[in-house]
Design an enzyme around this catalytic site. Sequence first.
Site, PDB file in Angstrom:
ATOM      1  N   TYR A  44       0.858  -1.199   0.000  1.00 47.64           N
ATOM      2  CA  TYR A  44       0.000   0.000   0.000  1.00 47.64           C
ATOM      3  C   TYR A  44       0.888   1.240   0.000  1.00 47.64           C
ATOM      4  O   TYR A  44       1.881   1.295   0.738  1.00 47.64           O
ATOM      5  CB  TYR A  44      -0.887   0.037   1.248  1.00 47.64           C
ATOM      6  N   GLU A  61      -0.556   4.856  -0.493  1.00 51.68           N
ATOM      7  CA  GLU A  61      -1.354   6.060  -0.723  1.00 51.68           C
ATOM      8  C   GLU A  61      -0.494   7.313  -0.571  1.00 51.68           C
ATOM      9  O   GLU A  61       0.355   7.374   0.327  1.00 51.68           O
ATOM     10  CB  GLU A  61      -2.507   6.154   0.279  1.00 51.68           C
ATOM     11  N   ASP A  74      -6.885  13.245 -25.079  1.00 52.82           N
ATOM     12  CA  ASP A  74      -6.909  11.848 -24.628  1.00 52.82           C
ATOM     13  C   ASP A  74      -6.259  11.039 -25.759  1.00 52.82           C
ATOM     14  O   ASP A  74      -6.891  10.745 -26.762  1.00 52.82           O
ATOM     15  CB  ASP A  74      -8.362  11.416 -24.384  1.00 52.82           C
ATOM     16  N   THR A  90      -4.171   5.756 -21.680  1.00 53.03           N
ATOM     17  CA  THR A  90      -3.966   4.432 -21.114  1.00 53.03           C
ATOM     18  C   THR A  90      -2.559   4.013 -21.534  1.00 53.03           C
ATOM     19  O   THR A  90      -1.937   4.651 -22.380  1.00 53.03           O
ATOM     20  CB  THR A  90      -4.969   3.407 -21.676  1.00 53.03           C
ATOM     21  N   LYS A 109      -2.482   0.178 -24.900  1.00 57.75           N
ATOM     22  CA  LYS A 109      -2.917   0.067 -26.299  1.00 57.75           C
ATOM     23  C   LYS A 109      -1.664   0.064 -27.184  1.00 57.75           C
ATOM     24  O   LYS A 109      -0.824  -0.817 -27.013  1.00 57.75           O
ATOM     25  CB  LYS A 109      -3.903   1.183 -26.608  1.00 57.75           C
ATOM     26  N   ARG A 130      -2.094  -2.552 -18.208  1.00 60.34           N
ATOM     27  CA  ARG A 130      -3.390  -1.875 -18.180  1.00 60.34           C
ATOM     28  C   ARG A 130      -3.343  -0.844 -17.059  1.00 60.34           C
ATOM     29  O   ARG A 130      -3.372  -1.198 -15.874  1.00 60.34           O
ATOM     30  CB  ARG A 130      -4.516  -2.879 -17.908  1.00 60.34           C
TER      31      ARG A 130
HETATM   32  N1  DSN Z   1     -12.224   0.109 -24.750  1.00 56.43           N
HETATM   33  C1  DSN Z   1     -11.331   1.032 -25.408  1.00 56.43           C
HETATM   34  C2  DSN Z   1     -11.443   0.960 -26.874  1.00 56.43           C
HETATM   35  O1  DSN Z   1     -11.666  -0.128 -27.367  1.00 56.43           O
HETATM   36  O2  DSN Z   1     -11.272   1.942 -27.552  1.00 56.43           O
HETATM   37  C3  DSN Z   1     -11.472   2.415 -24.905  1.00 56.43           C
HETATM   38  O3  DSN Z   1     -11.388   2.444 -23.543  1.00 56.43           O
END
Ligand code: DSN
Length: 496
Positions: free
Chosen positions: A90, A92, A245, A271, A274, A280
């Site tokens: 932990y 925080e 984003d 994120t 990707k 993740r």
């Molecule tokens: N689920 C993602 C996508 O497929 O674009 C976005 O969060």
Amino acid sequence: MFSRLIFKYNNFSSGQIRTLITSQRAKMSKECSDISKTLNANLWDSDPELWEIIKKEKKRQLRGLEMIASENFTTLPVLQCLSSCLSNKYSEGMPGQRYYGGNQFIDQIEFLAQKRSLEAYNLNPEEWGVNVQPYSGSPANFAVYTGVVEPHGRIMGLDLPDGGHLTHGFFTQTKKISATSMFFESMPYRVNPETGLIDYDKILETAKLFRPKLIIAGVTCYSRALDYKRFRQICDEVGAYLMADMAHISGLVAAGVTPSPFEYSDIVTTTTHKSLRGPRAGIIFFRKGVRSVNGKGEKILYDLESRINQAVFPGLQGGPHENAIAAIATAMKQTKSPDFVTYAKQIVANAKRLCDGLQSKGYKIVTGGTEVHMLLMDLRPKGISGAKAEYILEEVSIACNKNTVPGDKSALNPSGLRIGTPALTTRGFKEENIDDVVNFIDCALQLGIEIAKTSGPKLVDFKKAVHEHFSSEVTALRNEVEKYSEQFPLPGYPEY
Ligand code: DSN
């Protein structure tokens, strides 16, 4: 323990006490080894039921063509961080200011993740800060709104059916779907239904009326580079923050193969799993220093750092997932290797080849092309819905997702397919392999189009027809796809 025993048995002779201690030791060591057996048993021994399912998923990933634009196969170092002892801790608070003890190494890891995240995008730490704690992209976006836009403050983002994300403010005529639209006032902007391109003039017109506090430049299904400069001009005209984003394209941005949002944005979220190919998780970058100079020549400073950090914790989250943060650190290091740049260039080359191949077979691509890692097929001229197309492709082990296309009346029954190349590129697919993929997709869709002609409008009837009348064709094509796909290695643990 032993001193307590001696106290209890202080009438015993020293020989009796020695015998007692020896027998207690033997008992404890057996107990320890039993505990250790339970705690350190391999998953395949301790939970074979779950293990079998995981192995099946691994096989599915190996045998299938993974073309969901937001997915990827992460690397072994990332997986090793995720399954490390860091999961136990932990922490925080921010590095150096934690609410729990024992964080000296965790702090080093989080500082490293911050430093490498800034380096990955060539950011000057005097001008940019970063929070690497968001659990994923949606919490990252929500933390920005929480910190920067007051409750019921105004936000503008690309509408979900036009390629935006849920967290960019999605709501329908009858329902507020995303929490962004429940707790903030969101106004969508759209693409031009004819061209499929974002209508920047319209964004400005709407922004002048709506006066948002923040405008989001971000997409989940848009095959063109965004014009961040234009977004900046619009934001400046209405005094809004610009939040990019870049979740889908953050790997491409790090590699410098697509325009970077950093020059024009106040805040950038992403994120990390990707095209970036990390764990993740989510990240928020925010500007520091001078935001503007007022009429009297006084400098107005950004105050995003404390607002965003406090929104993440204690505002929305508890303990950060330091195993994921370590994995971010190592993923960010990977972006600096020449191999990563080659990979990112190949993603785009593969997407363009995919687009050319599908167009040459007569498929309509929204916006007429791609500049990034994905494309959107408009299946309306082909007489098959997005859901049926997704289904027939899945039946032959090609994974992609149905998606709305501009002009679709219903988000529940969309007419398009979103297809991306990051995951296949990680597996080593080059342009000539993409030509084979185009043939597989075309074969499956031709079959689907044939079936759709007679099965009626309902998906359930289409599925029934696939299994009752075309199962041998589907099986033959699936076998071909899987044989082909299996030749390409997956990164990660060999078995799971
Ligand atoms: N689920 C993602 C996508 O497929 O674009 C976005 O969060």
